[in-house]
Write an enzyme that holds these catalytic residues in place. Structure first.
Site, PDB file in Angstrom:
ATOM      1  N   GLU A 166      47.095  55.147  39.532  1.00  0.00           N
ATOM      2  CA  GLU A 166      46.357  54.901  38.297  1.00  0.00           C
ATOM      3  C   GLU A 166      45.299  55.923  38.075  1.00  0.00           C
ATOM      4  O   GLU A 166      44.107  55.573  38.115  1.00  0.00           O
ATOM      5  CB  GLU A 166      46.078  53.499  38.391  1.00  0.00           C
ATOM      6  CG  GLU A 166      46.871  52.375  38.508  1.00  0.00           C
ATOM      7  CD  GLU A 166      46.211  51.136  38.275  1.00  0.00           C
ATOM      8  OE1 GLU A 166      45.010  50.793  38.277  1.00  0.00           O
ATOM      9  OE2 GLU A 166      47.124  49.951  38.289  1.00  0.00           O
ATOM     10  N   GLU A 356      53.497  48.089  40.854  1.00  0.00           N
ATOM     11  CA  GLU A 356      52.403  47.154  40.748  1.00  0.00           C
ATOM     12  C   GLU A 356      52.793  46.026  39.666  1.00  0.00           C
ATOM     13  O   GLU A 356      52.997  46.472  38.609  1.00  0.00           O
ATOM     14  CB  GLU A 356      50.916  47.402  40.624  1.00  0.00           C
ATOM     15  CG  GLU A 356      50.399  48.207  42.068  1.00  0.00           C
ATOM     16  CD  GLU A 356      48.961  48.371  41.890  1.00  0.00           C
ATOM     17  OE1 GLU A 356      48.220  47.866  41.059  1.00  0.00           O
ATOM     18  OE2 GLU A 356      48.694  49.151  42.466  1.00  0.00           O
TER      19      GLU A 356
HETATM   20  O1  IFM Z   1      43.736  45.727  42.633  1.00  0.00           O
HETATM   21  C1  IFM Z   1      44.055  46.781  41.879  1.00  0.00           C
HETATM   22  C2  IFM Z   1      44.946  47.804  42.289  1.00  0.00           C
HETATM   23  O2  IFM Z   1      43.932  48.620  43.311  1.00  0.00           O
HETATM   24  C3  IFM Z   1      44.969  49.021  41.285  1.00  0.00           C
HETATM   25  N1  IFM Z   1      45.808  48.293  40.253  1.00  0.00           N
HETATM   26  C4  IFM Z   1      45.468  46.964  39.777  1.00  0.00           C
HETATM   27  C5  IFM Z   1      44.969  45.953  40.750  1.00  0.00           C
HETATM   28  C6  IFM Z   1      44.563  44.763  40.041  1.00  0.00           C
HETATM   29  O3  IFM Z   1      43.407  44.970  39.420  1.00  0.00           O
END
Ligand code: IFM
Length: 448
Positions: A166, A356
């Protein structure tokens, strides 16, 4: 829906990140990172909480790997703490820190789980921030050296690598909004940081291709959102397109096409914040071919024209009707399908991985010793079904990692938001199954 409905080589997993679970912040020679510094300043994080102890995974890793094994997953996505292996970011390495990742990787393989490693999940060594951090173009070389060392040490066993997690968050939340480390508020710097992040991604891919152990797969992980105009008006359409450029295409286009999107570039240029790009930079981006794209999907953004500021003169509307998570994120599984199908349409058949997806919920109810998180269970079921629909529509989807294995440190929210498949009692470090993890286990073993 069962896992048999997915392609035979589809990998199911769970994901974590070093700073969010490891703890042991000053143990065995680990150097400080920017989150240690940022979290120590009052007002930055809820109750001034930090990842100093977190889930103490540094010590409890064996138990956590046993949970992964019990769960029945194929792959585990974790990140390497740069300052644990190089306390100053460059120069002297810390062999005890390297040994931790050796143990972790070997422990995964012994349990039949594929180790998948992220190089950078937001925890820059503080020593490098002191030298300008992501704002200093030299970081491209620092990151390349770090990446090369990791491929050399672990590439014989780790065959899936993620360069950045990200990068939008690193650039904007860290350097313009100031809500994340290093807590800066300078949007021109933030855009320059986007360029350095992208160049460092390309540099890591080059290093991987040149590595003796570079026979696996490497790609970036982006947080992407379907952008939905709030109404059919041309103004709302334009606003959604603008936000799409800022959040999605600014990363997708360089990573997958080696160019910046012209409309977003022109917009930044009109505000005097377009990045300084040196001759050869775009060729470097174009030359760094990814093996896959990692997609982090949490919710869609519904966008109306008006409001905001000159960077983003728009408003994100909160639709009614669907449930919301503890993060105030709309539960919208259809958005995952829309996003995957759009990626195929706009960027071709590059393999995609959901790196994710998950949700924070209060998790207050305990039934027969299991956290009764029907909300999370049904969230996962809905999103798995959306992924399956995309596969059936011809999307080349390979992996699905649930965020997260454990409740953990949710950055500026401290420990308030629980995303885990397993509950963590931060007083005792006890892990407890949830209804969602039992359901995931049943889905994986075909017993639901
Ligand atoms: O916890 C975060 C992660 O570190 C990066 N992606 C989003 C998740 C939830 O906010």
């Amino acid at each position: 829906m069962t896992r048999k409905d997915f392609p035979g080589d589809f990998r199911w997993g769970a994901a974590t990140a070093a700073y969010q679970i490891e703890g042991a912040w000053a143990t065995d020679g680990r150097g400080p990172c920017i989150w240690d510094t940022f979290a120590a300043i009052p007002g930055h994080t809820v109750r001034q909480e930090s990842g100093a102890v977190a889930c103490d995974h540094y010590h409890l890793w064996k138990d956590d790997l046993d949970l992964l094994k019990d769960l029945g997953i194929d792959a585990y996505r974790f990140s390497i703490s740069w300052s644990r292996v190089f306390p100053e970011g460059t120069g002297a390495s810390n062999p005890v820190g390297w040994a931790f990742y050796d143990r972790l990787i070997d422990g995964l393989l012994e349990r039949g789980i594929a180790p998948c490693a992220t190089l950078y999940h937001w925890d820059l060594p503080q020593a490098l921030q002191d030298r300008g951090g992501w704002g200093n173009r030299d970081i491209v070389g620092w990151f390349e050296d770090y990446a090369e060392a990791m491929f050399g040490a672990f590439g014989d066993r780790v065959k899936t690598w993620y360069t950045h997690n990200e990068p939008w968050v690193v650039a904007w939340a860290g350097h313009a909004i100031g809500r994340h480390a290093p807590g800066l508020s300078d949007r021109k710097l933030a855009v320059q940081v986007t360029h350095h992040l992208l160049l460092s991604h390309a540099a890591a891919i080059e290093a991987y291709r040149n590595s003796r152990q570079g026979d696996g797969q490497i790609g970036a992980v982006l947080n992407l959102y379907p952008m939905v105009p709030a109404t059919s008006s041309p103004q709302d359409h334009a606003a959604a397109r603008l936000l799409d450029g800022h959040h999605n295409r600014w990363w997708l286009d360089p990573v997958l096409k080696g160019t910046y999107p012209q409309d977003t570039w022109d917009h930044y240029a009109s505000l005097g914040i377009a990045p300084r790009v040196e001759p050869g930079d775009l060729d470097r981006l174009a030359g760094a071919k990814s093996d896959f794209l990692g997609v982090n999907y949490y919710f869609r953004k519904v966008v109306a024209a008006g409001g905001g500021d000159d960077l983003l003169p728009l408003t994100e509307v909160k639709p009614t009707g669907a449930p919301y998570t503890s993060m105030s994120w709309e539960v919208w599984p259809e958005g995952l399908y829309d996003l995957l199908v759009r990626l195929k349409a706009d960027y071709g058949d590059i393999p995609l991985a959901i790196t994710e997806n998950g949700a924070a919920f209060p998790d207050e109810q305990l039934t027969d010793g299991v956290v009764d998180d029907e909300d999370r269970r049904s969230f996962l079921e809905g999103h798995f079904a959306a992924a399956l629909k995309a596969v059936k529509a011809g999307v080349n989807l390979k992996d699905y990692f649930v965020w997260s294995l454990l409740d953990n440190y949710e950055w500026a929210h401290g420990y308030d938001k629980r995303f885990g498949l397993f509950r963590v009692d931060y007083e005792t470090q006890k892990r407890t199954w949830k209804r969602s993890s039992r359901w995931y286990q049943g889905f994986l073993k075909g017993t639901n």
